[in-house]
Scaffold this motif. Structure first.
Motif, short mmCIF file in Angstrom:
data_model
loop_
_atom_site.label_atom_id
_atom_site.label_comp_id
_atom_site.label_asym_id
_atom_site.label_seq_id
_atom_site.Cartn_x
_atom_site.Cartn_y
_atom_site.Cartn_z
N LEU A 170 0.94 -1.22 -0.20
CA LEU A 170 0.07 -0.15 0.19
C LEU A 170 1.11 1.43 0.54
O LEU A 170 0.43 1.80 -1.37
CB LEU A 170 -1.06 0.07 1.28
N GLY A 171 1.79 1.47 0.63
CA GLY A 171 2.99 2.35 0.92
C GLY A 171 3.00 2.30 -1.07
O GLY A 171 3.23 4.08 -0.87
N ARG A 172 3.59 1.67 -1.34
CA ARG A 172 4.63 2.10 -2.78
C ARG A 172 2.96 2.48 -3.68
O ARG A 172 2.80 3.77 -4.86
CB ARG A 172 4.40 0.19 -3.69
N PHE A 218 0.13 4.61 -2.19
CA PHE A 218 -0.08 5.39 -1.87
C PHE A 218 0.71 6.62 -0.84
O PHE A 218 0.73 7.91 -0.89
CB PHE A 218 -1.02 6.52 -0.74
N GLY A 219 1.89 5.79 -1.18
CA GLY A 219 3.44 6.38 -0.24
C GLY A 219 4.14 7.79 -0.88
O GLY A 219 3.46 7.66 -2.10
#
Lengths: 292, 247, 331
Positions: free
Chosen positions: B112-114, B116-117
């Motif tokens: 998810l970090g990839r 939305f981050g």
């Protein structure tokens, strides 16, 4: 009990037809990586072509039958391979699979427009009487289907295992590269499997159409059940497709009788999901090498 | 210190053919191990078994003493094991830079970090470094599919190093690469080995390349280890000469 | 991780994306396009966009992640029925129903894809095929919920901050906005690291796995997101036609949607719009009988697959490149 046996026999009869379609499906899949999504339409069409020949050309049934079968073998055996599969296989498995979907639409809608949107009766080769065997009333048609379908499958098994040509075809299916090195005419063997597939479809069509009538939409269920039979049986073997086909046929017949006629279609689908979850390589299949 | 990679009694049979037939070896931290052998001796199969692409029939693979036999390739890669391929394996539709960023992106953050981050945090710089290091600067924005064979080979290697792996398995890195580029490649590999302490296992046909790059060499023949030693020892080994001349 | 995405977009922002401009420009044109077109013409335009959303989702599954789903129409059906049932029977607002439809189809996508992709990738085709049939059965047989063959009628169109969207033109403009938002979302996704991973696993799954890309997880996600777009399309479709029955969500319709992806150009951002134009709008304008057009369309797709598997978008790209080479040579 008598009722149960009657349903069982009906199931084996339709299952044998699914098996014919499933065997053809695995044959072309093995030799040429073709996932034929038009397989159901392949079974639907021969009967339609025969009726068309009778209707349009005014031929007697036997002549119309021969003509219809010849045309079908030519177009959907040889033609299918040369015109659709050969130019497309170099693009990969996926575009070819989609092409067969497009083909299935052409066949289905073509049969609807060019033939009839309504179901047409198709002459049965055997009397449609029921016979009474030890208190169980059995349809002669069902018995005939079982006999003919098993004879066809037996013949195929003998051809594949017992003849030189059949063994060459088998070798091509297992490993085209090695087959080529051994001097087997691979291209001709692949063509042979497509012809065999078309021939199996013809047999299936002749057997099923007297019961389910000749209708453009027949291919949907037959195709779906043939795929499921192939997967349940193990995708890669004639024996697997046979077992899968019979299992699906019986499950379908019993479900219609004892579960719910509305949801009879759902039972084979549940079987499919169960197999994928529990034994993904199929009942008779071997585990394949993992690549990814 | 325990070895980085341990291969223990590895077997792989295809039907009746035993492609790998009981191979054992280990690789120490910082070592450059060469694996040579005649065609069809099971080198590539060995690699594929170590890397989880094929399921070994028998035997074990350990990374830092931890059993990683049959681990999925993607999981193994995230533990710091990367590889190059014998045949060209770049993503032709992506640019050189994107190929490199792709090679690094799964090694940081969460799924998810990839999404939305911060996008590609730090990866662009790292890719830039790799592009410079492998002298692909003028090609950074070109589609990888349009590169020459040798350039794709360099990109393939650069991708393997993008995430700063501990262990790299190189499958015929010199195959089809011209002489000047070969020198370049060797120099790059040595530099990475020296600076980052990365450990290499190299399969190669090019004897000069292997003998000058590797610190230790294993000779495979018919799925088994035939000889092992320093390049000089192996070269002098009569069994090795026999195996090569015999084929 | 805490830095906002906008700050870090230094690399992609170097040039303004042509696709982005195209999307916004297209939306503006479509906003004004139906003026003077009449109710029916406007309806066809809206239908085109709604189908495009469904095809867009399938394009993600097929064109970007290389998976065949034969259930996109079934997912549209799930979304359409969920929206219709929620809004007509339970008085839920359309916006909530829209979100729930997407969520539902996403979850079902995960549930279907997980067992299928565990085995071999082409199993997804068969599992979705089976699912398609199953949904069809449920839609037809569960009268108490779906109205059976009689379907659900009187599906209300939503309003937008108090503005009623009952008219064809108003609702069309609403559809334009929703389509724009969904296409922008997809455009953003495709340019994200996820999009890069999708492309990688389509081009070379073995290499992708060796770079740490969890091919199974990404394939599953692509399929689930693609399915959710089917759900969104369905949620828009229900109020557009105001009456739904099972027929537009059959297996043949799923196949048809798949052919639209291929016709438009799998893996191209604008491919779905082209595909849906050919599949939905053209037959309406040409007043072609359904079945005959289907034959022609399928035959054209077959021909396209042989000549140019990248579809119409691929043909246009080829033509464009050839043209550029020519003018470049003249200079």
């Amino acid at each position: 009990m008598a009722e149960f046996i009657a349903y069982l026999i009906a199931g084996i009869a339709t299952g044998a037809i699914y098996a014919l379609a499933a065997i053809g499906f695995t044959l072309v899949w093995q030799t040429s990586q073709t996932i034929n999504f038009a397989q159901g339409e392949f079974v639907m069409l021969p009967a339609v072509l025969i009726l068309l020949a009778v209707k349009l050309l005014g031929l007697p049934l036997w002549a119309g039958g021969l003509l219809g079968i010849a045309v079908f073998l030519l177009i959907f055996g040889a033609g299918f391979k040369l015109v659709v599969v050969d130019p497309m296989i170099k693009h990969g498995v996926l575009p070819l699979a989609i092409a067969t979907m497009a083909l299935s639409i052409v066949m289905k809608e073509g049969a609807k427009d060019g033939f009839s949107a309504e179901a047409q009766s198709f002459p049965s080769l055997v009397p449609t009487d029921m016979i009474n065997l030890l208190g169980v009333s059995i349809s002669l048609q069902h018995l005939a289907i079982i006999v003919v379908a098993f004879a066809a499958i037996g013949l195929l098994q003998w051809f594949v295992g017992g003849t030189r040509l059949g063994r060459q075809m088998q070798a091509t299916a297992q490993n085209p590269t090695v087959a080529r090195i051994l001097g087997i005419p691979v291209e001709r063997m692949v063509l042979l499997t497509f012809l065999l597939n078309a021939a199996l479809a013809v047999v299936a069509s002749l057997l099923i159409s007297p019961i389910y009538l000749a209708k453009f939409s027949n291919g949907e269920t037959i195709g779906l059940f043939a795929f499921i039979a192939a997967i349940v049986g193990g995708f890669n073997q004639v024996r697997g497709a046979l077992v899968g086909g019979l299992l699906i046929g019986v499950a379908d017949s019993l479900a219609a009788a004892y579960v719910s006629s509305q949801y009879r279609l759902a039972v084979p689908l549940v079987l499919l999901v169960a197999i994928i979850l529990i034994k993904p390589e199929g009942l008779m299949g071997r585990k394949e090498e993992r690549r990814v | 210190m325990s070895p980085v990679l341990e291969v223990h009694d590895l077997h792989k049979a295809f039907g009746g053919i035993k492609a790998v037939n009981g191979v054992s070896f280990s690789v120490k931290e910082g070592e450059i191990l060469g694996i040579i052998g005649p065609n069809g001796c099971g080198k590539s199969t060995l690699f594929n078994c170590i890397l989880g692409q094929l399921e070994p029939t028998r035997g074990a693979v350990k990374l830092d003493g931890r059993d990683v036999t049959n681990m999925r390739p993607s999981a193994l890669n995230r533990l710091g094991v990367s590889r190059t391929f014998q045949l060209l394996q770049v993503f032709p539709e992506l640019s050189v830079r994107e190929n490199l960023i792709l090679a690094g992106q799964e090694h940081q953050g969460s799924m998810l970090g990839r999404l939305f981050g911060a996008r590609d945090a730090g990866l662009s710089e790292k890719a830039e470094q790799m592009i410079g290091f492998f002298k692909l600067g003028h090609l950074a924005d070109a589609k990888a599919g349009g590169l020459s064979y040798g350039q794709q080979k360099l990109l393939d290697a650069a991708m393997a190093f993008m995430a700063g792996p501990r262990l790299v398995l190189l499958d015929e890195p010199a195959g089809g690469v011209n002489l000047t580029m070969l020198g370049d490649l060797k120099e790059r590999l040595r530099a990475i080995n020296a600076e980052q302490g990365a450990t290499f296992v190299v399969i190669e046909h090019n004897m000069d390349f292997v003998m000058s790059l590797c610190t230790r060499v294993i000779v495979l023949a018919e799925g088994k280890v035939l000889a092992e030693g320093t390049p000089a020892e192996v070269r002098a080994n009569p069994a090795v000469i026999e195996a090569y001349l015999g084929h | 991780m805490s830095a906002p995405a906008a700050q870090n977009s230094a690399a992609p922002a170097r040039r303004i994306d042509a696709a982005l401009i195209g999307l916004i420009l297209g939306a503006i044109i479509l906003w004004f396009a139906p003026v003077g077109m009449g109710r029916y013409g406007t309806y066809v335009l809206s239908l085109w966009l709604v189908m495009s959303i469904g095809v867009m989702g399938l394009n993600l599954t097929l064109g970007y992640a290389g998976q065949t789903s034969l259930a996109q129409a079934a997912f549209m059906g799930l979304g359409a029925y969920a929206t219709a049932i929620l809004t007509t029977k339970y008085g839920v607002s359309w916006y909530a129903a829209f979100a729930l439809s997407g969520l539902l189809t996403f979850a079902v996508g995960l549930l279907l894809g997980f067992p299928a992709l565990r085995v071999r990738t082409h199993y997804l085709a068969f599992v979705t095929l089976a699912f398609s049939t199953l949904i069809w059965l449920v839609l037809r047989n569960e009268q108490w919920l779906t109205g059976g063959v009689f379907g659900i009628s009187n599906i209300n169109r939503p309003d937008f901050f108090g503005i009623k969207l009952f008219g064809a033109l108003e609702f069309h403009r609403f559809v334009v906005v929703v389509t724009l938002i969904l296409s922008l979302k997809l455009w953003w996704l495709i340019r994200s690291p996820w999009g890069r991973a999708f492309t990688a696993l389509r081009e070379n799954p073995v290499r992708a796995a060796s770079l740490g890309i969890d091919t199974r997880a990404y394939t599953l996600l692509a399929f689930a997101i693609g399915s959710a777009y089917g759900g969104f399309a369905g949620a828009l479709y229900a109020p557009l036609v105001e009456f739904i029955d099972p027929s537009p969500f059959s297996l043949s319709q799923s196949l048809f949607l798949l052919l639209m992806v291929v016709a438009g150009g799998a893996g191209y951002l604008f491919g779905p719009f082209v595909g849906a134009l050919l599949g939905v709008v053209l037959p309406e304008w040409l007043r072609f009988a359904g079945s005959l057009y289907l034959i022609i369309f399928a035959a054209i797709v077959l021909a396209l697959l042989v000549i140019c598997p990248q579809g119409v978008s691929g043909l246009i790209e080829r033509g464009w490149n050839a043209l550029r080479r020519k003018t470049g040579g003249a200079r």
